[in-house]
Design a protein around this motif. Sequence first.
Motif, short mmCIF file in Angstrom:
data_model
loop_
_atom_site.label_atom_id
_atom_site.label_comp_id
_atom_site.label_asym_id
_atom_site.label_seq_id
_atom_site.Cartn_x
_atom_site.Cartn_y
_atom_site.Cartn_z
N GLU A 1 -8.62 15.27 37.38
CA GLU A 1 -7.62 15.59 38.39
C GLU A 1 -6.27 15.68 37.70
OE1 GLU A 1 -8.05 15.98 41.68
OE2 GLU A 1 -10.14 15.32 41.92
N GLN A 2 -5.36 16.49 38.25
CA GLN A 2 -3.99 16.47 37.77
C GLN A 2 -3.30 15.24 38.34
OE1 GLN A 2 -2.01 20.22 38.57
NE2 GLN A 2 -2.42 20.86 36.47
N LEU A 3 -2.85 14.36 37.46
CA LEU A 3 -2.31 13.07 37.87
C LEU A 3 -0.97 12.81 37.21
CD1 LEU A 3 -5.59 11.05 37.24
CD2 LEU A 3 -4.77 11.76 39.47
N LEU A 4 -0.12 12.09 37.91
CA LEU A 4 1.12 11.59 37.33
C LEU A 4 0.94 10.09 37.10
CD1 LEU A 4 3.68 13.44 39.62
CD2 LEU A 4 3.35 13.85 37.17
N LEU A 5 1.15 9.66 35.87
CA LEU A 5 0.96 8.27 35.49
C LEU A 5 2.30 7.62 35.21
CD1 LEU A 5 -0.78 5.84 34.45
CD2 LEU A 5 -0.81 7.00 32.22
N ALA A 6 2.54 6.46 35.81
CA ALA A 6 3.79 5.75 35.61
C ALA A 6 3.55 4.25 35.55
CB ALA A 6 4.77 6.06 36.75
N PRO A 7 4.37 3.53 34.78
CA PRO A 7 4.27 2.07 34.79
C PRO A 7 4.72 1.54 36.14
CG PRO A 7 6.17 2.79 33.52
CD PRO A 7 5.41 4.03 33.86
N ALA A 8 4.15 0.40 36.55
CA ALA A 8 4.48 -0.20 37.84
C ALA A 8 4.66 -1.70 37.67
CB ALA A 8 3.40 0.11 38.87
N LEU B 1 8.28 5.20 45.67
CA LEU B 1 6.84 5.23 45.92
C LEU B 1 6.49 4.17 46.95
CD1 LEU B 1 5.28 5.72 42.37
CD2 LEU B 1 5.79 7.43 44.11
N THR B 2 6.28 4.60 48.19
CA THR B 2 5.98 3.70 49.29
C THR B 2 4.78 4.22 50.06
OG1 THR B 2 8.35 3.23 49.51
CG2 THR B 2 6.93 2.59 51.35
N PRO B 3 3.78 3.38 50.35
CA PRO B 3 2.63 3.84 51.12
C PRO B 3 3.06 4.50 52.43
CG PRO B 3 2.24 1.64 50.26
CD PRO B 3 3.67 1.95 49.97
N GLY B 4 2.51 5.68 52.70
CA GLY B 4 2.81 6.40 53.93
C GLY B 4 3.80 7.53 53.77
N ASP B 5 4.51 7.59 52.63
CA ASP B 5 5.47 8.67 52.42
C ASP B 5 4.75 9.99 52.18
OD1 ASP B 5 7.72 7.21 52.82
OD2 ASP B 5 8.30 7.05 50.72
N SER B 6 5.48 11.08 52.26
CA SER B 6 4.89 12.41 52.06
C SER B 6 4.55 12.62 50.59
CB SER B 6 5.86 13.50 52.51
OG SER B 6 6.96 13.58 51.62
N ALA B 7 3.57 13.51 50.34
CA ALA B 7 3.15 13.80 48.99
C ALA B 7 4.30 14.36 48.15
CB ALA B 7 1.98 14.79 49.01
N ASP B 8 5.10 15.26 48.74
CA ASP B 8 6.21 15.84 48.00
C ASP B 8 7.22 14.77 47.58
OD1 ASP B 8 5.11 18.33 48.24
OD2 ASP B 8 6.31 18.90 49.99
N ARG B 9 7.52 13.86 48.50
CA ARG B 9 8.47 12.81 48.19
C ARG B 9 7.93 11.88 47.11
NH1 ARG B 9 10.63 9.50 53.21
NH2 ARG B 9 11.30 11.64 53.69
N LEU B 10 6.66 11.57 47.18
CA LEU B 10 6.06 10.68 46.20
C LEU B 10 6.01 11.32 44.82
CD1 LEU B 10 3.12 9.31 48.37
CD2 LEU B 10 5.15 8.05 47.66
N ARG B 11 5.63 12.59 44.77
CA ARG B 11 5.59 13.27 43.48
C ARG B 11 6.99 13.39 42.89
NH1 ARG B 11 1.56 16.62 46.01
NH2 ARG B 11 3.16 18.15 46.53
N SER B 12 7.97 13.72 43.73
CA SER B 12 9.34 13.84 43.24
C SER B 12 9.85 12.50 42.71
CB SER B 12 10.26 14.34 44.37
OG SER B 12 9.90 15.64 44.78
N ALA B 13 9.52 11.43 43.44
CA ALA B 13 9.95 10.11 43.01
C ALA B 13 9.30 9.73 41.68
CB ALA B 13 9.62 9.07 44.07
N ALA B 14 8.02 10.06 41.54
CA ALA B 14 7.32 9.73 40.29
C ALA B 14 7.92 10.50 39.12
CB ALA B 14 5.84 10.04 40.43
N ALA C 1 10.93 11.68 38.92
CA ALA C 1 12.29 11.17 38.67
C ALA C 1 12.26 9.91 37.83
CB ALA C 1 13.00 10.91 40.00
N GLN C 2 11.15 9.16 37.92
CA GLN C 2 11.01 7.94 37.14
C GLN C 2 10.36 8.19 35.78
OE1 GLN C 2 12.35 5.05 38.15
NE2 GLN C 2 13.11 6.19 39.93
N GLY C 3 10.19 9.46 35.43
CA GLY C 3 9.63 9.81 34.12
C GLY C 3 8.13 9.70 34.02
N ALA C 4 7.42 9.89 35.12
CA ALA C 4 5.96 9.79 35.10
C ALA C 4 5.37 10.86 34.19
CB ALA C 4 5.40 9.94 36.52
N GLU C 5 4.28 10.51 33.56
CA GLU C 5 3.58 11.39 32.62
C GLU C 5 2.52 12.20 33.36
OE1 GLU C 5 0.39 10.99 28.89
OE2 GLU C 5 1.34 9.21 29.77
N LEU C 6 2.49 13.50 33.12
CA LEU C 6 1.47 14.36 33.73
C LEU C 6 0.20 14.31 32.89
CD1 LEU C 6 0.57 16.48 35.81
CD2 LEU C 6 1.54 18.23 34.28
#
Length: 281
Positions: free
Chosen positions: A32-39, A171-184, A186-191
């Motif tokens: 799958e195309q995934l964005l990976l970020a530390p949490a 990144l908050t449960p229930g937010d929209s996919a676009d908002r979550l991807r944008s937030a990830a 913005a935090q430098g998530a790796e594709l």
Amino acid sequence: MIVTSGTRSAGALLLCRAEPPAVRPPAQLLREQLLLAPAGPDWSVLVPEGKPWLDDGEPVERVVTGWATALAVGAATWPVLALWWDTDRAGLTLAAGFRRTVGYTWLADGTPVGEDEAMRTFAARLALDPVLDVQALEPLTRPDPDADAHARLVGLVAVLARTGLALPAGLTPGDSADRLRSAARAQGAELLEWSGWRDAVRAELDAVEDTRIGPYLRGPRARVIAAAQLVAGLPLLAWGIGRRSGGWATAGALLVVHGAAGLAYDRLYDRLYDHLPEAAP
């Protein structure tokens, strides 16, 4: 892993109790195309681009349970927590190696419909404090007219903050996919993208060599573990394909790959690497 098609729509969050370098190889095997970020310390979050429950018509709970199982079995040394929600319910699924998954569910209005024992097992498998953390989880299993299902998930994340979990901002449960991807992003998530079986298997074996089970990659113990993965993976793969369940089929495929790679690693690693295709057909 957070996925959603919009506020109050079906979505999910997968949290891995490991640093991103350890999560990367098994996550790539999901194809799958995934964005990976530390949490937070010893935690990672994956944000997928797609919404397979919309394409395949499977319940989001079943899809992410398959993903969590695949990741946990592939990793073997760290658990995976799936938080999922749809218009009617929300819940959690914890996968840890070959153990049976643990789940708990709330109705949309926050009414608990899970068993208290499941929450206690959840705490034990995540190695939470048996007194303080379990006490903090107890309110999530009791009726509360002021807490809906999404508030329950946010409360669970707050309890896990005691273990170092810190979701990236936005990144908050229930937010929209676009908002979550944008937030990830913005935090430098790796594709993460699928690069073919050869690179995926080599990366997975290299990653496992760096863990505490690295010494068991060779010899009788390694062969027993690999054989067990094949025995478990083949029927699971067939069942997933027969049921058209992408998540469970992926879990079965991942087990088969791990088992085959484990059996081949001791003597045939170089030959395996040379003959694996560059990319999936």
